[in-house]
Design a protein around this motif. Structure first.
Motif, PDB file in Angstrom:
ATOM      1  N   PRO A  29      54.417   9.312  72.702  1.00 30.43           N
ATOM      2  CA  PRO A  29      55.121  10.186  73.643  1.00 30.43           C
ATOM      3  C   PRO A  29      54.667  11.632  73.489  1.00 30.43           C
ATOM      4  O   PRO A  29      54.499  12.135  72.382  1.00 30.43           O
ATOM      5  CB  PRO A  29      56.582  10.008  73.254  1.00 30.43           C
ATOM      6  N   GLY A  30      54.461  12.278  74.624  1.00 36.65           N
ATOM      7  CA  GLY A  30      53.987  13.653  74.618  1.00 36.65           C
ATOM      8  C   GLY A  30      52.498  13.780  74.802  1.00 36.65           C
ATOM      9  O   GLY A  30      52.007  14.848  75.197  1.00 36.65           O
ATOM     10  N   ASP A  31      51.748  12.733  74.527  1.00 42.05           N
ATOM     11  CA  ASP A  31      50.305  12.774  74.754  1.00 42.05           C
ATOM     12  C   ASP A  31      50.016  12.781  76.262  1.00 42.05           C
ATOM     13  O   ASP A  31      50.748  12.151  77.042  1.00 42.05           O
ATOM     14  CB  ASP A  31      49.623  11.569  74.121  1.00 42.05           C
ATOM     15  N   PRO A  32      48.962  13.432  76.686  1.00 37.78           N
ATOM     16  CA  PRO A  32      48.642  13.473  78.121  1.00 37.78           C
ATOM     17  C   PRO A  32      48.476  12.079  78.738  1.00 37.78           C
ATOM     18  O   PRO A  32      48.772  11.891  79.911  1.00 37.78           O
ATOM     19  CB  PRO A  32      47.326  14.270  78.166  1.00 37.78           C
ATOM     20  N   ALA A  33      48.001  11.132  77.947  1.00 41.10           N
ATOM     21  CA  ALA A  33      47.739   9.789  78.480  1.00 41.10           C
ATOM     22  C   ALA A  33      48.945   8.861  78.372  1.00 41.10           C
ATOM     23  O   ALA A  33      48.842   7.688  78.744  1.00 41.10           O
ATOM     24  CB  ALA A  33      46.548   9.169  77.750  1.00 41.10           C
ATOM     25  N   TYR A  34      50.078   9.378  77.887  1.00 43.17           N
ATOM     26  CA  TYR A  34      51.194   8.477  77.556  1.00 43.17           C
ATOM     27  C   TYR A  34      51.739   7.740  78.783  1.00 43.17           C
ATOM     28  O   TYR A  34      51.926   6.518  78.732  1.00 43.17           O
ATOM     29  CB  TYR A  34      52.309   9.253  76.869  1.00 43.17           C
ATOM     30  N   ASP A  35      52.008   8.441  79.871  1.00 40.98           N
ATOM     31  CA  ASP A  35      52.612   7.771  81.023  1.00 40.98           C
ATOM     32  C   ASP A  35      51.680   6.711  81.608  1.00 40.98           C
ATOM     33  O   ASP A  35      52.126   5.648  82.044  1.00 40.98           O
ATOM     34  CB  ASP A  35      53.002   8.790  82.094  1.00 40.98           C
ATOM     35  N   GLN A  36      50.391   7.006  81.597  1.00 40.70           N
ATOM     36  CA  GLN A  36      49.447   5.994  82.070  1.00 40.70           C
ATOM     37  C   GLN A  36      49.391   4.823  81.094  1.00 40.70           C
ATOM     38  O   GLN A  36      49.325   3.653  81.497  1.00 40.70           O
ATOM     39  CB  GLN A  36      48.063   6.628  82.235  1.00 40.70           C
ATOM     40  N   ALA A  37      49.450   5.115  79.805  1.00 41.40           N
ATOM     41  CA  ALA A  37      49.333   4.073  78.785  1.00 41.40           C
ATOM     42  C   ALA A  37      50.545   3.152  78.765  1.00 41.40           C
ATOM     43  O   ALA A  37      50.429   1.974  78.423  1.00 41.40           O
ATOM     44  CB  ALA A  37      49.130   4.693  77.409  1.00 41.40           C
ATOM     45  N   ARG A  38      51.718   3.671  79.106  1.00 38.60           N
ATOM     46  CA  ARG A  38      52.929   2.841  79.047  1.00 38.60           C
ATOM     47  C   ARG A  38      53.182   2.073  80.345  1.00 38.60           C
ATOM     48  O   ARG A  38      54.007   1.168  80.388  1.00 38.60           O
ATOM     49  CB  ARG A  38      54.143   3.695  78.715  1.00 38.60           C
ATOM     50  N   ALA A  39      52.465   2.414  81.421  1.00 32.81           N
ATOM     51  CA  ALA A  39      52.700   1.786  82.719  1.00 32.81           C
ATOM     52  C   ALA A  39      52.229   0.339  82.724  1.00 32.81           C
ATOM     53  O   ALA A  39      51.207  -0.003  82.123  1.00 32.81           O
ATOM     54  CB  ALA A  39      51.984   2.565  83.815  1.00 32.81           C
ATOM     55  N   VAL A  40      52.978  -0.515  83.409  1.00 32.73           N
ATOM     56  CA  VAL A  40      52.605  -1.919  83.573  1.00 32.73           C
ATOM     57  C   VAL A  40      52.574  -2.247  85.061  1.00 32.73           C
ATOM     58  O   VAL A  40      53.056  -1.485  85.903  1.00 32.73           O
ATOM     59  CB  VAL A  40      53.572  -2.858  82.819  1.00 32.73           C
ATOM     60  N   TRP A  41      52.014  -3.395  85.382  1.00 30.19           N
ATOM     61  CA  TRP A  41      51.858  -3.811  86.787  1.00 30.19           C
ATOM     62  C   TRP A  41      53.188  -3.897  87.502  1.00 30.19           C
ATOM     63  O   TRP A  41      53.335  -3.467  88.638  1.00 30.19           O
ATOM     64  CB  TRP A  41      51.127  -5.156  86.808  1.00 30.19           C
ATOM     65  N   ASN A  42      54.197  -4.467  86.840  1.00 30.83           N
ATOM     66  CA  ASN A  42      55.507  -4.676  87.459  1.00 30.83           C
ATOM     67  C   ASN A  42      56.390  -3.465  87.180  1.00 30.83           C
ATOM     68  O   ASN A  42      56.920  -3.307  86.080  1.00 30.83           O
ATOM     69  CB  ASN A  42      56.151  -5.944  86.898  1.00 30.83           C
ATOM     70  N   ALA A  43      56.571  -2.616  88.190  1.00 26.48           N
ATOM     71  CA  ALA A  43      57.324  -1.379  88.014  1.00 26.48           C
ATOM     72  C   ALA A  43      58.816  -1.603  87.831  1.00 26.48           C
ATOM     73  O   ALA A  43      59.552  -0.645  87.573  1.00 26.48           O
ATOM     74  CB  ALA A  43      57.084  -0.453  89.206  1.00 26.48           C
ATOM     75  N   ALA A  44      59.278  -2.839  87.914  1.00 28.21           N
ATOM     76  CA  ALA A  44      60.682  -3.114  87.608  1.00 28.21           C
ATOM     77  C   ALA A  44      60.994  -2.859  86.140  1.00 28.21           C
ATOM     78  O   ALA A  44      62.169  -2.774  85.762  1.00 28.21           O
ATOM     79  CB  ALA A  44      61.019  -4.563  87.963  1.00 28.21           C
ATOM     80  N   HIS A  45      59.960  -2.715  85.314  1.00 23.93           N
ATOM     81  CA  HIS A  45      60.147  -2.510  83.878  1.00 23.93           C
ATOM     82  C   HIS A  45      59.556  -1.152  83.496  1.00 23.93           C
ATOM     83  O   HIS A  45      58.350  -0.987  83.393  1.00 23.93           O
ATOM     84  CB  HIS A  45      59.487  -3.641  83.092  1.00 23.93           C
ATOM     85  N   ASP A  46      60.444  -0.185  83.320  1.00 23.73           N
ATOM     86  CA  ASP A  46      60.047   1.193  83.014  1.00 23.73           C
ATOM     87  C   ASP A  46      60.475   1.499  81.582  1.00 23.73           C
ATOM     88  O   ASP A  46      61.575   1.995  81.335  1.00 23.73           O
ATOM     89  CB  ASP A  46      60.712   2.148  84.008  1.00 23.73           C
ATOM     90  N   LYS A  47      59.619   1.176  80.633  1.00 26.03           N
ATOM     91  CA  LYS A  47      59.955   1.297  79.209  1.00 26.03           C
ATOM     92  C   LYS A  47      59.167   2.436  78.552  1.00 26.03           C
ATOM     93  O   LYS A  47      58.148   2.883  79.071  1.00 26.03           O
ATOM     94  CB  LYS A  47      59.651  -0.023  78.490  1.00 26.03           C
ATOM     95  N   HIS A  48      59.684   2.865  77.397  1.00 24.55           N
ATOM     96  CA  HIS A  48      59.092   3.983  76.667  1.00 24.55           C
ATOM     97  C   HIS A  48      58.820   3.552  75.222  1.00 24.55           C
ATOM     98  O   HIS A  48      59.658   3.754  74.338  1.00 24.55           O
ATOM     99  CB  HIS A  48      60.014   5.196  76.698  1.00 24.55           C
ATOM    100  N   PRO A  49      57.673   2.951  74.968  1.00 17.77           N
ATOM    101  CA  PRO A  49      57.341   2.572  73.593  1.00 17.77           C
ATOM    102  C   PRO A  49      57.120   3.796  72.712  1.00 17.77           C
ATOM    103  O   PRO A  49      56.757   4.873  73.202  1.00 17.77           O
ATOM    104  CB  PRO A  49      56.056   1.756  73.745  1.00 17.77           C
ATOM    105  N   ALA A  50      57.349   3.617  71.412  1.00 13.02           N
ATOM    106  CA  ALA A  50      57.091   4.700  70.468  1.00 13.02           C
ATOM    107  C   ALA A  50      55.603   4.914  70.270  1.00 13.02           C
ATOM    108  O   ALA A  50      55.151   6.038  70.036  1.00 13.02           O
ATOM    109  CB  ALA A  50      57.754   4.391  69.121  1.00 13.02           C
ATOM    110  N   LEU A  51      54.823   3.825  70.389  1.00 14.02           N
ATOM    111  CA  LEU A  51      53.371   3.891  70.221  1.00 14.02           C
ATOM    112  C   LEU A  51      52.706   2.872  71.124  1.00 14.02           C
ATOM    113  O   LEU A  51      53.237   1.766  71.319  1.00 14.02           O
ATOM    114  CB  LEU A  51      52.951   3.574  68.773  1.00 14.02           C
ATOM    115  N   VAL A  52      51.562   3.243  71.652  1.00 12.32           N
ATOM    116  CA  VAL A  52      50.671   2.282  72.300  1.00 12.32           C
ATOM    117  C   VAL A  52      49.374   2.306  71.509  1.00 12.32           C
ATOM    118  O   VAL A  52      48.707   3.351  71.426  1.00 12.32           O
ATOM    119  CB  VAL A  52      50.399   2.626  73.773  1.00 12.32           C
TER     120      VAL A  52
END
Length: 470
Positions: A29-52
């Motif tokens: 979280p906070g990294d420039p790539a975080y939102d892209q890295a956490r995104a999945v195909w099915n937008a019904a699931h909007d989660k925030h992992p601690a690490l990718v």
């Protein structure tokens, strides 16, 4: 563990130690790539992992698994990120992202391919078609190879060559204790049995070996559209034809709404419609006689069945299934009796949006000839797989759409054994998992789970709970 809790536990020094052991990268979280890295195909699931953790190879996967175990983190495993139930991500845990692992080695003499688990079907088909070879792949080319296969794998080659999992000859797996094991018919055979239909329950699959078959480069394939007022006669006529169809021909009926596309007459745009899709997995000229009866089931609105590249058929539906929409699937193995057809038509007429669909997948052929106990995918005697789809482009009204899909599935499933297909299951509830496996299969899967993941580290899947789990 919430993301705030995880932030407190995972200090910079702890994460830096993880990073030093990786060839890939860590996104937080906070990294420039975080939102892209956490995104999945099915937008019904909007989660925030601690690490990718974006793994570059098997060594990175081992490191990520060991780290997750040492920090007691919830683990999600991501390949193509298409999990309908949202298992490709998690809240406050670690995502082991395999999507950069896209290597493949094709052996055209033995007709085998070893594919890393981050490949999509578009990636793999590209490599194997260079040699005129293929294995049963997804209906949308952006689907991940690994998750699709581990759940079974229904595609256009199903009746000719079986499920994707039927063609899985070996897999490399990183287990919960960080070991790397090979699973095939001779080495870890129970794990090999479980991987073919039991999903991602038993470890992180890092590579898959498939048996390939001569397919293409040209096939006879495409769609024939019929108006909704002819749907009953088309479905019942199709039902009568399926018993005599050659194994080379696999078909699918889609009860949907006509999109505003130039190959459909303007007067049907936005109206309910039936699309009969199919592919003949042999020489196109040999398939003409096989598909001819499909053209006369009613009066077609449009006939788009003809010779095309296999790669074209594999990506034909891609524009309709791009990332970012809210999706819910639910399914049932059924027999297409008159009562079942009535139920399907009734719920299609009640579908809440143009993006709500009911698919009837033809089974049989090579799929049905695999013994029921040969793999964890045991529903070999079913005639049809019904997939009920609720979809909203931006999430508007999604809960109501899901309610429609669940009600449709509940009634339609009454015309079968009540079992489901794990890849087309948007719910993660334990009773849904039990509805996917007969009792004897489920008991055997539990024994494999006990052997390879007794603490249920890999529980973000259609979960087979180990016997010792609370």
């Amino acid at each position: 563990m919430s993301i705030d809790t995880a932030k407190g536990v995972l200090g910079d020094a702890t994460i830096a130690e993880l990073e030093t052991g990786l060839r890939g990268t860590v996104v937080r979280p906070g990294d420039p790539a975080y939102d892209q890295a956490r995104a999945v195909w099915n937008a019904a699931h909007d989660k925030h992992p601690a690490l990718v953790v974006r793994c570059a190879g098997t060594a990175d996967v081992i490191r990520a698994v060991e780290f997750a175990r040492s920090q007691d983190l919830l683990v999600a495993v991501r390949g193509g990120a298409h999990s309908i139930a949202g298992f490709s991500t998690c809240e406050g845990g670690i995502v082991i992202d395999l999507s950069a692992m896209k290597g493949a080695v094709v052996d055209p003499v033995r007709r085998r391919v070893v594919a890393q688990a981050g490949m999509t079907w578009g990636d793999l088909d590209h490599e194997t078609q260079a040699f005129g070879l293929a294995v049963t792949g997804g209906l949308v080319s952006s689907t991940g190879v690994s998750g699709f296969t581990l759940g079974g794998g229904v595609g256009w080659l199903l009746r000719r060559h079986g499920l994707a999992s039927d063609n899985l000859t070996a897999a490399e797996v990183v287990t919960a204790d960080g070991r790397v094991v090979r699973a095939d018919a001779r080495e870890n055979p129970e794990l090999y049995w479980a991987l073919r239909g039991g999903g991602g329950n038993f470890g992180v699959v890092t590579s898959l070996e498939f048996q390939l078959h001569p397919v293409g480069p040209q096939v006879l394939a495409g769609l024939i559209f019929y108006p909704a007022d002819q749907a009953r006669q088309v479905i019942t006529g199709w039902r009568e034809l399926t018993g005599a169809m050659p194994d080379e021909l696999t078909t699918l009926i889609n009860l949907t709404t006509a999109p505003p596309l130039p190959f459909l007459p303007e007067e049907v745009h936005g109206t309910r419609i039936l699309a009969l899709a199919g592919m003949y997995a042999g020489a196109p000229e040999d398939g003409e006689a096989a598909v001819a009866p499909l053209r006369t089931l009613g009066t077609p609105v449009a006939d788009l069945m003809g010779p095309m590249p296999y790669l074209g058929m594999q990506s034909l539906l891609d524009p309709l299934w791009t990332a970012g929409a809210h999706n819910y699937f639910t399914s049932a193995f059924i027999e297409p009796s008159d009562d079942a057809v009535d139920a399907v038509l009734r719920h299609h007429a009640m579908s809440p949006t143009p993006f709500s669909e009911l698919h009837l997948h033809q089974l049989g052929g090579a799929f049905a000839r695999v013994p029921a106990d040969a793999t964890a995918f045991s529903q070999r005697d079913a005639g049809v797989l019904c997939n009920v789809i609720a979809r909203s482009a931006d999430g508007t009204g999604f809960d109501e759409h899901v309610a429609w899909a669940r009600a449709a599935r509940q009634e339609i499933a009454g015309h079968g054994r009540g079992t489901m297909y794990v890849n087309f299951t948007g719910d993660a509830a334990e009773d849904r998992v039990r509805a996917s496996y007969p009792d004897a299969v489920h008991e055997r899967l539990v024994r494999v789970k006990d052997a390879y993941d007794p603490t249920n580290m890999f529980r973000l899947n259609q979960n087979i709970r180990p016997s010792g789990a609370s």
